[in-house]
Write an enzyme that holds these catalytic residues in place. Structure first.
Site, mmCIF file in Angstrom:
data_model
loop_
_atom_site.group_PDB
_atom_site.id
_atom_site.type_symbol
_atom_site.label_atom_id
_atom_site.label_comp_id
_atom_site.label_asym_id
_atom_site.label_seq_id
_atom_site.Cartn_x
_atom_site.Cartn_y
_atom_site.Cartn_z
ATOM 1 C CE LYS A 82 -57.215 -11.865 -16.724
ATOM 2 N NZ LYS A 82 -57.726 -11.941 -18.070
ATOM 3 C CG ASP A 110 -73.633 -23.271 -4.400
ATOM 4 O OD1 ASP A 110 -74.353 -23.075 -5.404
ATOM 5 O OD2 ASP A 110 -73.276 -24.402 -4.042
ATOM 6 C CG HIS A 149 -58.419 -8.040 -18.916
ATOM 7 N ND1 HIS A 149 -57.632 -8.015 -17.778
ATOM 8 C CD2 HIS A 149 -57.617 -8.505 -19.902
ATOM 9 C CE1 HIS A 149 -56.417 -8.429 -18.070
ATOM 10 N NE2 HIS A 149 -56.374 -8.740 -19.350
ATOM 11 C CG ASP A 207 -45.066 -0.570 4.381
ATOM 12 O OD1 ASP A 207 -43.980 -0.505 3.785
ATOM 13 O OD2 ASP A 207 -45.687 0.437 4.773
ATOM 14 C CE LYS A 219 -52.651 -9.090 -15.353
ATOM 15 N NZ LYS A 219 -53.099 -10.328 -16.022
ATOM 16 C CG HIS A 260 -51.289 -13.415 -17.379
ATOM 17 N ND1 HIS A 260 -52.559 -13.759 -16.946
ATOM 18 C CD2 HIS A 260 -51.473 -12.526 -18.385
ATOM 19 C CE1 HIS A 260 -53.452 -13.119 -17.662
ATOM 20 N NE2 HIS A 260 -52.834 -12.365 -18.540
#
Length: 417
Positions: A324, A329, A322, A129, A124, A122
């Site tokens: 996450k 603080d 979508h 390089d 991404k 899941h």
């Protein structure tokens, strides 16, 4: 004595040599990603849950092909559920250009009926390089397109980061390990394991040499403190959840979390409740539109205790949320923020391979906070505790059914949450 930084994991503590830029949506993410790919000289490592070639997604595929065609070693891994088999026409074009593609855990005849197939890729991640890392929640998916719902009226709400510094090597190494493990399995079946091991050593050495030669990005701004936090089913089973709990436990003023699929386990729920009860303002920006039955309904039974403790819940309305991400603080003396692929639900925290970047920097945290507050104020509907308690019987039944099915699924996998 200097206190141990929030979010630190064993053997992979935060370092101060990073430049990190926040990217919102594919509109900001894709151009930055494509620019890095077009500048690649030696190597591109790319992993994504969904690779959809509709609209703007095609531009990322074209950048991969341009890089491979000029001799850049280009590895692409997609998930067997999120993407499945690549469309034939695109698969042929990618192969012709020299892009090396692999599908993580492709589904067999029984599909997801086998519990071990629930462990998905899941995260991404993209490393170019050995020098530049992209990490976040954004799939290769046009902001205005959804594979299940068609054209969207407003862009999907999501984030990623572009980073340089020592955490890039951590990302590159974990992607290397997955790629070559997948290739080794394939080559072992063809009795070609020695070739796979030799290629692994050569590729790893070349990538590390490239990273050392390139250094950090002089145009990316002042260095900040950051680390890469991974979740897998071997050594890093709970690092992301522990990073969240530790940061929430240390919060003094404010916790803001935006999460697409929110069904936290008991420990994380208690951390949020305790923070709210000790006077920390806790705000959650969650999915407001119906997307999937399980994720939508199974989340709602956990809202009651949070609302009762004073946690503010906002549901994002204009499009699919979508993101996450979290920020804690931001305006205090110990700012903490995270951007990544991990939802706060059992699929992400117990089963999937995930990757988050944790950043301890005031400017970055304030930037993310401003974007989340704006979304809550202008695109969020605040949940009223009385209205939640009085929701229709049919909805409460569906919520409990979904919650029960989720718990049953966890029992089948032998997980406790």
């Amino acid at each position: 004595m200097r206190r141990k930084p929030l979010g630190q994991a064993p053997g992979a503590g935060p370092a101060d040599d990073h430049q990190v830029r926040l990217l919102q949506g594919a509109e900001e993410f894709f151009p930055a990603l494509i620019e890095a790919m077009d500048a690649a000289m030696a190597d591109i490592q790319f992993e994504t849950y969904i690779f959809d070639f509709t609209g703007a997604g095609a531009s990322v595929a074209q950048a991969l092909m341009r890089a491979a065609a000029r001799g850049v070693r280009t590895h692409l891994v997609v998930d067997g559920v999120g993407t499945g088999a690549l469309p034939k026409a695109w698969a042929e074009q990618l192969q012709s250009a020299g892009v090396l593609c692999s599908v993580y855990s492709p589904l067999g005849p029984l599909g997801l009926l086998l519990p071990h197939r629930w462990r998905r890729l899941h995260r991404k991640l993209c490393v170019v390089d050995g020098r530049v890392l992209f990490c976040g929640g954004i799939n290769v998916l046009d902001d205005y397109h959804d594979p299940n719902h068609g054209t969207l009226d407003a862009p999907r709400f999501d984030f990623a980061v572009r980073a340089t510094g020592s955490l890039v090597a951590s990302a590159s190494d974990t992607m290397d390990q997955l790629w070559w493990r997948m290739q080794a399995v394939r080559d072992a079946r063809q009795r070609r394991l020695p070739e796979a091991l030799q290629a692994l050593r050569a590729a790893s050495a070349a990538r590390h040499a490239q990273q050392a030669a390139q250094g950090t990005d002089p145009n990316a701004g002042p260095p900040v403190r950051a680390t890469l936090v991974l979740r897998d089913n071997v050594r890093n089973r709970s690092r992301i959840e522990k990073a969240y709990r530790k940061a929430i436990g240390a919060a003094r003023h404010e916790v803001i979390i935006a999460n697409a699929y929110f069904m936290p386990g008991g420990k994380l729920r208690r951390a949020l409740v305790m923070a709210a009860r000790r006077g920390v303002r806790v705000r959650l920006l969650l999915q407001g539109r119906y997307e999937y039955f399980m994720q939508y309904h199974a989340a709602r039974p956990v809202y009651g205790a949070l609302l009762e403790a004073g946690v503010e819940i906002y549901e994002y309305a204009p499009s699919f949320l979508h993101a996450k991400v979290a920020v804690i603080d931001a305006q205090g003396d110990r700012p903490w923020a995270t951007v990544g692929s991990s939802n706060l639900d059992p699929l992400s925290l117990l089963l999937a391979r995930e990757a988050n970047v944790v950043v301890e920097d005031a400017a970055f945290a304030i930037d993310l906070r401003q974007r989340l507050v704006h979304a809550m104020q202008h695109a969020g509907r605040r949940m009223d505790p009385a209205r939640y308690a009085g929701r229709p019987l049919r909805q409460r039944v569906l919520d409990r059914v979904a919650f029960g099915l989720m718990r049953l699924a966890l029992w089948v996998t032998g997980k406790r949450y």
